[in-house]
Scaffold this active site. Structure first.
Site, PDB file in Angstrom:
ATOM      1  N   ASP A   1       0.884  -1.584  -0.589  1.00 20.08           N
ATOM      2  CA  ASP A   1       0.369   0.061   0.194  1.00 20.08           C
ATOM      3  C   ASP A   1       0.611   1.295   0.277  1.00 20.08           C
ATOM      4  O   ASP A   1       2.268   0.979  -0.120  1.00 20.08           O
ATOM      5  CB  ASP A   1      -1.255  -0.108   1.240  1.00 20.08           C
ATOM      6  CG  ASP A   1      -1.831   1.313   1.429  1.00 20.08           C
ATOM      7  OD1 ASP A   1      -2.542   1.705   0.047  1.00 20.08           O
ATOM      8  OD2 ASP A   1      -2.635   1.550   2.287  1.00 20.08           O
ATOM      9  N   SER A   2       0.538   2.328  -0.302  1.00 21.50           N
ATOM     10  CA  SER A   2       0.859   3.957  -0.187  1.00 21.50           C
ATOM     11  C   SER A   2       1.481   4.187   1.206  1.00 21.50           C
ATOM     12  O   SER A   2       2.410   4.219   1.836  1.00 21.50           O
ATOM     13  CB  SER A   2      -0.100   4.940  -0.529  1.00 21.50           C
ATOM     14  OG  SER A   2      -1.287   4.484   0.753  1.00 21.50           O
TER      15      SER A   2
ATOM     16  N   CYS B   1      -4.614  -1.576  -1.952  1.00 22.93           N
ATOM     17  CA  CYS B   1      -4.795   0.189  -1.731  1.00 22.93           C
ATOM     18  C   CYS B   1      -5.831  -0.216  -2.922  1.00 22.93           C
ATOM     19  O   CYS B   1      -5.140  -0.277  -3.924  1.00 22.93           O
ATOM     20  CB  CYS B   1      -3.583   0.708  -2.192  1.00 22.93           C
ATOM     21  SG  CYS B   1      -3.673   2.395  -2.597  1.00 22.93           S
TER      22      CYS B   1
ATOM     23  N   GLU C   1      -3.431   7.015   9.018  1.00 25.76           N
ATOM     24  CA  GLU C   1      -2.073   6.759   9.239  1.00 25.76           C
ATOM     25  C   GLU C   1      -1.655   7.777  10.497  1.00 25.76           C
ATOM     26  O   GLU C   1      -1.042   7.044  11.910  1.00 25.76           O
ATOM     27  CB  GLU C   1      -1.312   8.116   8.675  1.00 25.76           C
ATOM     28  CG  GLU C   1      -1.104   7.866   7.331  1.00 25.76           C
ATOM     29  CD  GLU C   1      -0.201   6.370   6.274  1.00 25.76           C
ATOM     30  OE1 GLU C   1       0.662   6.637   7.060  1.00 25.76           O
ATOM     31  OE2 GLU C   1      -1.230   5.432   6.165  1.00 25.76           O
TER      32      GLU C   1
ATOM     33  N   CYS D   1     -11.416   2.754   0.639  1.00 24.60           N
ATOM     34  CA  CYS D   1      -9.841   2.936   0.326  1.00 24.60           C
ATOM     35  C   CYS D   1      -9.471   1.763   1.784  1.00 24.60           C
ATOM     36  O   CYS D   1     -10.174   1.831   2.391  1.00 24.60           O
ATOM     37  CB  CYS D   1      -9.442   4.473   0.920  1.00 24.60           C
ATOM     38  SG  CYS D   1      -8.228   4.788   1.828  1.00 24.60           S
TER      39      CYS D   1
ATOM     40  N   HIS E   1      -7.668   2.911   4.240  1.00 16.87           N
ATOM     41  CA  HIS E   1      -6.952   2.795   5.435  1.00 16.87           C
ATOM     42  C   HIS E   1      -7.556   3.653   5.938  1.00 16.87           C
ATOM     43  O   HIS E   1      -9.079   3.293   7.616  1.00 16.87           O
ATOM     44  CB  HIS E   1      -6.524   4.310   4.875  1.00 16.87           C
ATOM     45  CG  HIS E   1      -5.007   4.898   4.661  1.00 16.87           C
ATOM     46  ND1 HIS E   1      -4.339   4.383   3.631  1.00 16.87           N
ATOM     47  CD2 HIS E   1      -4.339   5.339   5.563  1.00 16.87           C
ATOM     48  CE1 HIS E   1      -3.341   4.363   3.828  1.00 16.87           C
ATOM     49  NE2 HIS E   1      -2.883   4.930   4.904  1.00 16.87           N
TER      50      HIS E   1
HETATM   51  N1  DGL Z   1      -4.894   3.194   1.350  1.00 21.10           N
HETATM   52  C1  DGL Z   1      -5.075   3.611  -0.184  1.00 21.10           C
HETATM   53  C2  DGL Z   1      -6.771   3.198  -0.415  1.00 21.10           C
HETATM   54  O1  DGL Z   1      -7.024   1.946  -0.629  1.00 21.10           O
HETATM   55  C3  DGL Z   1      -4.993   4.587  -0.621  1.00 21.10           C
HETATM   56  C4  DGL Z   1      -4.115   6.232  -0.492  1.00 21.10           C
HETATM   57  C5  DGL Z   1      -3.368   7.149  -0.346  1.00 21.10           C
HETATM   58  O2  DGL Z   1      -2.477   7.034  -0.682  1.00 21.10           O
HETATM   59  O3  DGL Z   1      -3.872   8.165  -0.670  1.00 21.10           O
HETATM   60  O4  DGL Z   1      -7.082   3.655  -1.222  1.00 21.10           O
END
Ligand code: DGL
Length: 262
Positions: A8-9, A72, A150, A184, A186
């Site tokens: 992931d990012s 992600c 985060e 997302c 996150h």
């Molecule tokens: N966790 C990521 C997703 O599922 C992206 C978060 C990001 O870096 O913008 O889209």
């Protein structure tokens, strides 16, 4: 035992890793996050594809990876074809759970909470047209909440005023979703806080579906004896902020955090 790369990012992919590891505890996990290019939701499509492909192909070669999970939505909705063309191993992506949400909604109104990148993608609009015809799907792309997730993982309190502002029109507007897609990875980190503000709304994510898909693909691979906390984490920039994540990552069963050299 398979070597599984979860990518992931940032920290969001941990919510997918948690589901996969719960289903398949006896494999070897490497968690890699591209914090040097975070947030992915703000990157242009060519930049995102380039960053993600370069890093993932490097990690696969370096760590003898058997299967990759792109944990992600923002990357999966645009980079999967390039990644699959570059790799010979299975690449599992995660995309917004529109289909299950369409089956669950009672009032026909679904909220998709994702990144600006994901809500703008043709892929996402096709998913909605294919799996939620006749439903009202409200789209919200919010990087601020990715950053809040985060912070929460790093031990800071969630800004509930900001969260309320972001969700205000779904809480008290004319069209109130009874089902929210956390599009997302996150956002499952913020599920308690979202539930506090929208207690009657069902939250849906794709973690479980991804875990089932990985289990299916690895059905023939013999598993080893599970060893707690044997996973490792890698990032693309081991700065002071990333170093603060070492302890939270250990709590998720990832015993070390190193910078990728590539
Ligand atoms: N966790 C990521 C997703 O599922 C992206 C978060 C990001 O870096 O913008 O889209």
């Amino acid at each position: 035992m398979a070597n599984i790369l979860v990518f992931d990012s940032g920290m969001g992919g941990l919510t997918v890793y948690r589901e996969i590891r719960r289903t398949l505890p006896a494999h070897n996990y490497i968690y890699c996050f591209d914090n040097a290019h975070f947030p992915y939701g703000e990157l242009s499509e060519p930049d995102l594809i380039a960053a993600c492909c370069r890093l993932v192909t490097h990690m696969v070669a370096e760590h003898h990876i058997d299967l990759v999970v792109i944990a992600c939505n923002t990357a999966s909705t645009i980079a999967l074809p390039s990644l699959r063309a570059a790799l010979t191993i299975p690449v599992v992506g995660v995309v917004p759970a529109i289909k299950p949400a369409a089956a669950l909604t009672r009032n026909g109104c679904i909220g998709l909470l994702a990144t600006p990148g994901t809500v703008s993608r043709a892929y996402t609009h096709h998913l909605i047209a294919q799996f939620a015809p006749g439903k009202q799907v409200l789209l919200k792309g919010v990087t601020e909440l990715v950053i809040e997730a985060e912070h929460k993982l790093a031990g800071r309190p969630v800004n509930m005023v900001l969260l309320r502002e972001v969700l205000a029109d779904w809480i008290e507007g004319d069209a109130k979703p009874d089902t929210m897609v956390l599009g997302c990875t996150h956002f499952p980190l913020l599920d308690d806080e979202i539930r506090q503000l929208m207690p009657d709304c069902q939250l849906v994510d794709s973690g479980n579906a991804v875990a089932r898909r990985v289990a299916h693909l690895l059905a023939a691979v013999p598993a080893a004896i599970p060893v707690a906390g044997q996973g490792r984490a890698y990032c693309t920039r081991l700065d002071a902020q990333a170093q603060k994540l070492t302890a939270p990552l250990q709590a998720w069963g990832l015993s070390s955090l190193e910078e990728v050299e590539y």
